[in-house]
Design a protein around this motif. Structure first.
Motif, PDB file in Angstrom:
ATOM      1  N   ASP A 170       0.948  -1.003  -0.248  1.00  0.00           N
ATOM      2  CA  ASP A 170       0.074  -0.104  -0.158  1.00  0.00           C
ATOM      3  C   ASP A 170       1.119   1.637   0.204  1.00  0.00           C
ATOM      4  O   ASP A 170       0.114   2.212  -0.409  1.00  0.00           O
ATOM      5  CB  ASP A 170      -1.261   0.221   0.992  1.00  0.00           C
ATOM      6  N   LYS A 171       1.965   1.403   0.605  1.00  0.00           N
ATOM      7  CA  LYS A 171       2.598   2.144   0.764  1.00  0.00           C
ATOM      8  C   LYS A 171       3.264   2.598  -0.185  1.00  0.00           C
ATOM      9  O   LYS A 171       3.480   3.790  -1.489  1.00  0.00           O
ATOM     10  CB  LYS A 171       3.376   2.326   2.247  1.00  0.00           C
ATOM     11  N   TYR A 172       3.845   1.421  -1.410  1.00  0.00           N
ATOM     12  CA  TYR A 172       5.067   2.151  -2.667  1.00  0.00           C
ATOM     13  C   TYR A 172       4.099   2.142  -3.608  1.00  0.00           C
ATOM     14  O   TYR A 172       3.955   3.585  -3.911  1.00  0.00           O
ATOM     15  CB  TYR A 172       5.194   0.213  -2.955  1.00  0.00           C
ATOM     16  N   LEU A 173       1.839   1.646  -3.654  1.00  0.00           N
ATOM     17  CA  LEU A 173       1.293   2.535  -4.022  1.00  0.00           C
ATOM     18  C   LEU A 173       0.959   3.665  -4.141  1.00  0.00           C
ATOM     19  O   LEU A 173       1.195   4.884  -5.137  1.00  0.00           O
ATOM     20  CB  LEU A 173       0.126   1.467  -4.436  1.00  0.00           C
ATOM     21  N   SER A 174       0.951   3.926  -2.998  1.00  0.00           N
ATOM     22  CA  SER A 174       0.180   5.100  -2.549  1.00  0.00           C
ATOM     23  C   SER A 174       1.608   6.066  -3.206  1.00  0.00           C
ATOM     24  O   SER A 174       1.729   7.360  -3.878  1.00  0.00           O
ATOM     25  CB  SER A 174       0.575   5.523  -0.763  1.00  0.00           C
ATOM     26  N   ILE A 175       3.337   5.928  -2.789  1.00  0.00           N
ATOM     27  CA  ILE A 175       3.811   6.821  -3.167  1.00  0.00           C
ATOM     28  C   ILE A 175       4.213   6.726  -4.868  1.00  0.00           C
ATOM     29  O   ILE A 175       4.400   7.782  -4.920  1.00  0.00           O
ATOM     30  CB  ILE A 175       6.073   6.373  -2.654  1.00  0.00           C
ATOM     31  N   ALA A 176       4.362   5.872  -5.607  1.00  0.00           N
ATOM     32  CA  ALA A 176       4.439   5.829  -6.810  1.00  0.00           C
ATOM     33  C   ALA A 176       3.372   6.606  -7.250  1.00  0.00           C
ATOM     34  O   ALA A 176       4.051   6.997  -8.349  1.00  0.00           O
ATOM     35  CB  ALA A 176       4.202   4.186  -6.969  1.00  0.00           C
ATOM     36  N   GLN A 177       2.063   7.317  -7.133  1.00  0.00           N
ATOM     37  CA  GLN A 177       1.338   7.711  -6.938  1.00  0.00           C
ATOM     38  C   GLN A 177       1.902   9.103  -6.897  1.00  0.00           C
ATOM     39  O   GLN A 177       0.453   9.458  -7.752  1.00  0.00           O
ATOM     40  CB  GLN A 177       0.221   6.735  -7.172  1.00  0.00           C
ATOM     41  N   THR A 178       2.529   9.726  -6.470  1.00  0.00           N
ATOM     42  CA  THR A 178       2.437  10.879  -6.154  1.00  0.00           C
ATOM     43  C   THR A 178       3.847  11.393  -6.336  1.00  0.00           C
ATOM     44  O   THR A 178       4.258  12.345  -6.155  1.00  0.00           O
ATOM     45  CB  THR A 178       2.402  11.258  -4.409  1.00  0.00           C
ATOM     46  N   GLU A 179       5.236  10.481  -7.584  1.00  0.00           N
ATOM     47  CA  GLU A 179       6.432  10.938  -7.681  1.00  0.00           C
ATOM     48  C   GLU A 179       6.694  10.692  -9.170  1.00  0.00           C
ATOM     49  O   GLU A 179       6.377   9.548  -9.024  1.00  0.00           O
ATOM     50  CB  GLU A 179       7.391  10.181  -6.518  1.00  0.00           C
ATOM     51  N   ASP A 180       6.719  11.466  -9.440  1.00  0.00           N
ATOM     52  CA  ASP A 180       6.110  11.101 -11.086  1.00  0.00           C
ATOM     53  C   ASP A 180       8.457  10.917 -12.060  1.00  0.00           C
ATOM     54  O   ASP A 180       8.026  10.395 -12.980  1.00  0.00           O
ATOM     55  CB  ASP A 180       6.769  12.743 -12.318  1.00  0.00           C
ATOM     56  N   LYS A 181       9.253   9.853 -10.939  1.00  0.00           N
ATOM     57  CA  LYS A 181      10.374  10.057 -11.327  1.00  0.00           C
ATOM     58  C   LYS A 181      10.399   8.096 -10.465  1.00  0.00           C
ATOM     59  O   LYS A 181      11.445   7.053 -10.520  1.00  0.00           O
ATOM     60  CB  LYS A 181      11.844  10.084 -10.592  1.00  0.00           C
ATOM     61  N   ILE A 182       9.039   7.278 -10.494  1.00  0.00           N
ATOM     62  CA  ILE A 182       8.363   6.215 -10.404  1.00  0.00           C
ATOM     63  C   ILE A 182       8.332   5.760 -11.281  1.00  0.00           C
ATOM     64  O   ILE A 182       6.543   6.400 -11.402  1.00  0.00           O
ATOM     65  CB  ILE A 182       8.254   6.062  -9.075  1.00  0.00           C
ATOM     66  N   GLU A 183       8.087   4.703 -11.705  1.00  0.00           N
ATOM     67  CA  GLU A 183       7.384   4.226 -12.858  1.00  0.00           C
ATOM     68  C   GLU A 183       6.956   2.459 -12.190  1.00  0.00           C
ATOM     69  O   GLU A 183       7.547   2.175 -11.945  1.00  0.00           O
ATOM     70  CB  GLU A 183       8.171   3.845 -14.169  1.00  0.00           C
ATOM     71  N   THR A 184       5.347   2.403 -11.983  1.00  0.00           N
ATOM     72  CA  THR A 184       4.183   1.087 -11.678  1.00  0.00           C
ATOM     73  C   THR A 184       4.188   0.290 -13.191  1.00  0.00           C
ATOM     74  O   THR A 184       3.972   0.862 -13.981  1.00  0.00           O
ATOM     75  CB  THR A 184       3.311   1.616 -10.970  1.00  0.00           C
ATOM     76  N   VAL A 185       5.522  -1.033 -12.665  1.00  0.00           N
ATOM     77  CA  VAL A 185       5.369  -2.132 -13.703  1.00  0.00           C
ATOM     78  C   VAL A 185       4.278  -2.947 -12.752  1.00  0.00           C
ATOM     79  O   VAL A 185       4.794  -3.942 -11.995  1.00  0.00           O
ATOM     80  CB  VAL A 185       6.135  -2.664 -14.368  1.00  0.00           C
ATOM     81  N   ASP A 186       3.353  -4.081 -13.705  1.00  0.00           N
ATOM     82  CA  ASP A 186       2.615  -4.897 -13.569  1.00  0.00           C
ATOM     83  C   ASP A 186       3.288  -5.995 -13.618  1.00  0.00           C
ATOM     84  O   ASP A 186       3.728  -6.562 -14.667  1.00  0.00           O
ATOM     85  CB  ASP A 186       0.805  -4.884 -14.252  1.00  0.00           C
ATOM     86  N   ALA A 187       3.597  -6.455 -12.307  1.00  0.00           N
ATOM     87  CA  ALA A 187       5.004  -7.890 -12.188  1.00  0.00           C
ATOM     88  C   ALA A 187       4.264  -8.918 -12.052  1.00  0.00           C
ATOM     89  O   ALA A 187       4.783 -10.265 -12.462  1.00  0.00           O
ATOM     90  CB  ALA A 187       5.591  -7.616 -11.131  1.00  0.00           C
ATOM     91  N   GLU A 188       2.800  -9.311 -11.976  1.00  0.00           N
ATOM     92  CA  GLU A 188       1.689 -10.142 -12.377  1.00  0.00           C
ATOM     93  C   GLU A 188       1.523 -10.506 -14.030  1.00  0.00           C
ATOM     94  O   GLU A 188       0.873 -11.719 -14.412  1.00  0.00           O
ATOM     95  CB  GLU A 188       0.244 -10.402 -12.323  1.00  0.00           C
TER      96      GLU A 188
END
Length: 209
Positions: A170-188
């Motif tokens: 939850d914390k990972y996702l929360s931070i990733a949604q607010t910082e533009d240098k973080i890109e989320t990859v669907d690891a599933e």
């Protein structure tokens, strides 16, 4: 003076960080870019000793959340000053397995340490140093941990309860949604899809520059 980029792979246990690192390395190799690899905690002789301290299972002593947090930052700054910054100054890209986002997610989210404690430590130790790009591999904890168990024996942190990993995610996702240098990859996704997504992100970030 402009330095070479620092790229970090982040995610829960079993998210596929090793495979993702391979995709990043392939992308760099295709472009004849010189690079080094690092990992956290660890990456220097002293930092590797700190890694052993923080990951070992102890029956006779509880590792407090605060001690865990401080060990992580002590290890991190040793790596930054002795390995990462010198490599960047030499024009070598740095590819890291975990960095500061791990502490914010694991100790901040999983352990529940308040940002009012973590943020002053971050600022005092890192002094604004941060990756140019972080690839966060998102996976549900139950799937990631099932993968991790297949690898073999788990360390102290990997043996935490499911709630710990849910809070960390939850914390990972929360931070990733607010910082533009973080890109989320669907690891599933299927491995090939993960690899393609990673290479697309890298190209969008760096090829144009």
């Amino acid at each position: 003076m402009q330095t070479a980029p620092f790229i970090v792979i982040e995610g829960l246990e079993g998210a596929g960080k090793t495979t993702a690192l391979g995709h990043v390395i392939d992308w760099l190799t295709e472009r004849d870019i010189e690079f080094i690899q690092t990992r956290e905690p660890g990456g220097t002789p002293m930092a590797e000793q700190l890694r052993e301290l923080v990951k070992a299972i102890r029956d006779n002593e509880k590792v407090t959340a605060e001690a865990e947090l401080l060990i992580m930052y002590a290890s991190r700054i040793q790596l930054i000053e002795n390995v990462i910054k010198p490599a960047q100054a030499q024009g070598k890209w740095v590819v890291g397995d975990r960095h500061d986002l791990s502490s914010r997610a694991y100790q901040g989210g999983g352990r529940g340490i308040s940002d009012t404690l973590i943020e002053p430590i971050r600022q005092a130790v890192l002094k604004g140093f941060e990756p140019d790009l972080t690839l966060y591999l998102d996976i549900r904890p139950e799937i990631g941990l099932a993968r991790a168990r297949k690898r073999g024996e788990l360390d102290r942190i990997e043996l935490e309860q499911m709630d710990f990993f849910n809070q960390t995610r939850d914390k990972y996702l929360s931070i990733a949604q607010t910082e533009d240098k973080i890109e989320t990859v669907d690891a599933e996704q299927k491995p090939a899809q993960v690899g393609q997504q990673i290479k697309t992100i890298l190209s969008n970030y760096f090829d144009k520059g």
